[in-house]
Design a protein around this motif. Sequence first.
Motif, short mmCIF file in Angstrom:
data_model
loop_
_atom_site.label_atom_id
_atom_site.label_comp_id
_atom_site.label_asym_id
_atom_site.label_seq_id
_atom_site.Cartn_x
_atom_site.Cartn_y
_atom_site.Cartn_z
N PRO A 9 46.52 12.85 -7.30
CA PRO A 9 47.36 13.61 -8.23
C PRO A 9 48.74 13.85 -7.63
CG PRO A 9 45.15 14.53 -8.15
CD PRO A 9 45.22 13.51 -7.05
N ASN A 10 49.75 13.55 -8.39
CA ASN A 10 51.11 13.67 -7.89
C ASN A 10 51.52 15.14 -7.81
OD1 ASN A 10 53.58 12.63 -6.96
ND2 ASN A 10 54.48 12.77 -8.99
N PHE A 11 52.45 15.43 -6.90
CA PHE A 11 53.01 16.77 -6.81
C PHE A 11 54.41 16.68 -6.20
CE2 PHE A 11 50.31 16.19 -3.00
CZ PHE A 11 51.23 16.38 -1.99
N GLU A 12 55.17 17.72 -6.44
CA GLU A 12 56.53 17.82 -5.92
C GLU A 12 56.73 19.22 -5.38
OE1 GLU A 12 60.98 17.73 -7.85
OE2 GLU A 12 59.61 16.10 -8.43
N VAL B 274 60.05 17.12 -1.74
CA VAL B 274 59.21 15.97 -1.42
C VAL B 274 58.25 15.73 -2.58
CG1 VAL B 274 57.43 15.04 0.11
CG2 VAL B 274 59.34 16.34 1.06
N GLU B 275 58.18 14.47 -3.02
CA GLU B 275 57.26 14.10 -4.08
C GLU B 275 56.29 13.05 -3.54
OE1 GLU B 275 57.19 12.23 -8.63
OE2 GLU B 275 59.10 12.75 -7.67
N LEU B 276 55.01 13.27 -3.75
CA LEU B 276 54.00 12.36 -3.23
C LEU B 276 54.21 10.94 -3.72
CD1 LEU B 276 51.31 11.72 -1.78
CD2 LEU B 276 50.13 12.48 -3.86
N ALA B 277 54.49 10.77 -5.01
CA ALA B 277 54.61 9.44 -5.59
C ALA B 277 55.77 8.63 -4.99
CB ALA B 277 54.78 9.53 -7.10
N LYS B 278 56.79 9.32 -4.50
CA LYS B 278 57.93 8.65 -3.88
C LYS B 278 57.66 8.51 -2.38
CE LYS B 278 61.18 10.33 -7.38
NZ LYS B 278 62.39 11.15 -7.65
N MET C 53 51.98 18.27 5.04
CA MET C 53 51.17 19.43 5.42
C MET C 53 51.40 20.52 4.39
SD MET C 53 49.68 18.33 8.12
CE MET C 53 49.02 19.82 8.84
N VAL C 54 50.53 20.55 3.39
CA VAL C 54 50.69 21.46 2.25
C VAL C 54 50.13 22.84 2.59
CG1 VAL C 54 50.16 21.84 -0.17
CG2 VAL C 54 50.57 19.51 0.65
N ASN C 55 51.04 23.79 2.73
CA ASN C 55 50.64 25.17 3.03
C ASN C 55 50.36 25.92 1.73
OD1 ASN C 55 52.03 28.19 3.32
ND2 ASN C 55 50.60 27.67 4.95
N LEU C 56 49.21 26.61 1.69
CA LEU C 56 48.86 27.42 0.51
C LEU C 56 49.66 28.71 0.56
CD1 LEU C 56 45.00 26.91 0.22
CD2 LEU C 56 46.84 25.64 -0.87
N THR C 57 50.97 28.58 0.34
CA THR C 57 51.91 29.68 0.49
C THR C 57 51.60 30.84 -0.43
OG1 THR C 57 53.51 27.91 0.88
CG2 THR C 57 54.36 30.14 0.79
N ASP D 4 53.27 25.32 -1.16
CA ASP D 4 52.61 25.41 -2.47
C ASP D 4 52.67 26.87 -2.91
OD1 ASP D 4 51.21 24.81 -4.74
OD2 ASP D 4 49.26 24.66 -3.77
N GLU D 5 53.85 27.29 -3.36
CA GLU D 5 54.10 28.70 -3.64
C GLU D 5 53.40 29.21 -4.90
OE1 GLU D 5 58.39 29.72 -1.96
OE2 GLU D 5 58.48 27.97 -3.31
N LYS D 6 53.11 28.33 -5.83
CA LYS D 6 52.47 28.74 -7.07
C LYS D 6 51.01 28.29 -7.17
CE LYS D 6 56.84 28.67 -9.62
NZ LYS D 6 57.59 28.09 -10.76
N GLY D 7 50.50 27.68 -6.12
CA GLY D 7 49.11 27.22 -6.14
C GLY D 7 48.89 25.99 -7.01
N GLU D 8 49.97 25.27 -7.31
CA GLU D 8 49.84 24.11 -8.20
C GLU D 8 49.02 22.99 -7.57
OE1 GLU D 8 53.84 23.05 -9.09
OE2 GLU D 8 54.24 24.84 -10.28
N VAL D 9 49.27 22.70 -6.30
CA VAL D 9 48.52 21.63 -5.62
C VAL D 9 47.07 22.05 -5.44
CG1 VAL D 9 48.31 20.28 -3.51
CG2 VAL D 9 50.57 20.70 -4.49
N ALA D 10 46.87 23.32 -5.09
CA ALA D 10 45.50 23.82 -4.92
C ALA D 10 44.71 23.64 -6.21
CB ALA D 10 45.54 25.29 -4.52
N ASP D 11 45.34 23.92 -7.34
CA ASP D 11 44.67 23.76 -8.63
C ASP D 11 44.45 22.29 -8.95
OD1 ASP D 11 44.60 26.48 -9.01
OD2 ASP D 11 46.37 26.56 -10.29
N ARG D 12 45.48 21.48 -8.75
CA ARG D 12 45.40 20.07 -9.11
C ARG D 12 44.35 19.33 -8.28
NH1 ARG D 12 51.23 17.86 -10.01
NH2 ARG D 12 51.11 19.67 -11.38
#
Length: 204
Positions: free
Chosen positions: A70-73, A82-86, A126-130, A154-162
């Motif tokens: 799943p992509n994230f930015e 930073v965007e994973l897909a790029k 290194m995605v921190n669950l900020t 990850d300030e809004k928990g978007e990656v954690a959710d995705r």
Amino acid sequence: MNLRNGLILLVIILAVVGAIWMGGNKGETEDGAPAVKAPEESTAKSEEAPSSSPQESSDVEQPQKGFRAPNFELKTLDGKTVELAKNGGKPSFINIWASWCPPCKMEMPFIQEAYEKYGDRVNFLMVNLTETDDLDKMKDYLSSKGYTFPVLLDEKGEVADRYGVVSIPVTYAVDDKGVIIHKHMGAMSRGQIFDLMEQLTKEK
């Protein structure tokens, strides 16, 4: 006599014709091979086949091995986006962590070591669950240990959710095409991390 012979010949002909007709309905070809399956049999077989091919799976975003990651930015600590897909044509190492997590801290020295060796060939994310971490304490922790790998917030928990994160640390190895080739729950040993690096950077 001639009439009798004629009747016998007729009976023989009828018998031969009957035998040929019966043979043609046994579900076999002339060489004894099975005849073509009935339409209903073919339909049943097609329903048992996998719903998607490996290629189709790699086009679907799902946080599992064999699927597209799943992509994230996200923003980094120094304000870059930073965007994973790029990915710049390189594989990616995604580690989801927090500074309050003891198992996360256990593997950090090995990740830093891997970053120093493979950082030019692998994207370290290194995605921190900020959202659940203390930003100042997290910065102090990284500084005190001398860790220099890129940290994404990850300030809004978007990656954690995705990614459906239920426990940390969790690590994903993603190839240069964006497909997840490995997922690991829990802290990784130095050997596991370096084996993963070799897998990510091996020549095709």
